[in-house]
Design an enzyme around this catalytic site. Structure first.
Site, PDB file in Angstrom:
ATOM      1  N   ASP A  27       0.812  -1.212   0.000  1.00 18.35           N
ATOM      2  CA  ASP A  27       0.000   0.000   0.000  1.00 18.35           C
ATOM      3  C   ASP A  27       0.848   1.265   0.000  1.00 18.35           C
ATOM      4  O   ASP A  27       1.965   1.290   0.527  1.00 18.35           O
ATOM      5  CB  ASP A  27      -0.881   0.045   1.254  1.00 18.35           C
ATOM      6  CG  ASP A  27      -2.105  -0.843   1.155  1.00 18.35           C
ATOM      7  OD1 ASP A  27      -2.160  -1.687   0.244  1.00 18.35           O
ATOM      8  OD2 ASP A  27      -3.003  -0.693   2.008  1.00 18.35           O
TER       9      ASP A  27
ATOM     10  N   HIS B 278       3.651  -2.139   3.400  1.00 14.25           N
ATOM     11  CA  HIS B 278       3.784  -0.820   2.795  1.00 14.25           C
ATOM     12  C   HIS B 278       5.201  -0.668   2.247  1.00 14.25           C
ATOM     13  O   HIS B 278       6.163  -0.835   3.003  1.00 14.25           O
ATOM     14  CB  HIS B 278       3.539   0.282   3.821  1.00 14.25           C
ATOM     15  CG  HIS B 278       2.171   0.278   4.428  1.00 14.25           C
ATOM     16  ND1 HIS B 278       1.815  -0.588   5.449  1.00 14.25           N
ATOM     17  CD2 HIS B 278       1.084   1.041   4.157  1.00 14.25           C
ATOM     18  CE1 HIS B 278       0.555  -0.351   5.787  1.00 14.25           C
ATOM     19  NE2 HIS B 278       0.088   0.623   5.028  1.00 14.25           N
TER      20      HIS B 278
END
Length: 257
Positions: A68, A213
């Site tokens: 992400d 992430h």
């Protein structure tokens, strides 16, 4: 990723907000009815089959790596790792300061066979927005990605996993399914790559969707060890659409293992 709304300092406030939200979601106290990857496979049209040569996750032990909030300066190294290990992933990209700043990386992600998906324009909590703002957050990112790759995403991930009926409605209109996760390292709160690896391995399971992430310093160094161990455990890495094949994620619906 969150703005400071308290007196405890920007970083601490962001961590506390994210932890609280993730804890709520992962405890099952969510405001939506979620479908599983297996549900998507079961909902496939009659007679549909996995394409020849593709992984059949109804038979194989599949798991999906997702990243992400990128791309960022860490993404090239991550792509090098994924290419070396022959592992496909799904990237939920932020528009502002990410997609528009790193078009070459967006192009490379798509060219190397990864799934390009939508993580909004500026990481606003969509369930707190009016329908017009929700549409703007998603549509601007759709357009920015399409301008680079030639294709609009079919998947999105709402920031903090927070969604509601209005978000679902706008997502459906834009052709976007909502994708949650089953394993998170909370890598926004640590730079300890060993801890990130341990947290993911402790939560990994068949049909799982791993949330990481590629914007934090400790995350990418943890990826080789995660891949190595999960391969030893017999997992096959797939993108989120591959996890659901021969079914597909339907726009507006929420999917969570």
């Amino acid at each position: 990723m969150q703005k400071n709304t308290s007196t405890v300092g920007p970083r601490a406030a962001g961590v506390l907000a994210a932890v609280a939200s993730l804890g709520l979601m992962l405890s099952g106290c969510s405001a939506y009815d979620a479908n599983s990857p297996a549900d998507a496979r079961d909902d496939a049209r009659s007679g549909a089959k996995v394409e020849p040569g593709a992984v059949d996750c109804g038979k194989e032990r599949c798991i999906a790596l997702t990243f992400d909030a990128g791309p960022s300066e860490h993404t090239p190294g991550l792509l090098d790792i994924l290419k070396k290990e022959k592992v496909p992933a799904t990237f939920f990209l932020l528009g502002k300061n990410h997609v528009v700043k790193h078009p070459d990386l967006v192009r490379r992600i798509a060219a190397e066979g990864h799934e390009v998906a939508n993580h909004t324009w500026s990481h606003k909590i969509l369930s707190d927005q009016d329908p017009g703002s929700v549409r703007d957050e998603l549509a601007r990112t759709q357009d920015a990605i399409a301008e680079i790759t030639g294709h609009k995403p079919t998947l999105m991930r709402p920031p903090q996993g927070r969604t509601n009926d209005e978000v679902a409605k706008v997502s459906r209109e834009l052709g976007l399914a909502q994708i949650m996760w089953s394993a998170t390292a909370k890598d926004y709160s640590t730079t300890d790559s060993g801890l990130i690896k341990k947290r993911i391995l402790d939560q990994a399971d068949r049909d799982g969707i791993i949330l990481l992430h590629d914007i934090y310093d400790g995350t990418v160094p943890a990826v080789p060890g995660i891949i190595e161990e999960l391969k030893k455990r017999g997992y096959t890495f797939v993108t989120v659409p591959q996890l659901m094949a021969p079914g597909r994620a339907e726009p507006g619906k929420v999917y969570k293992p």
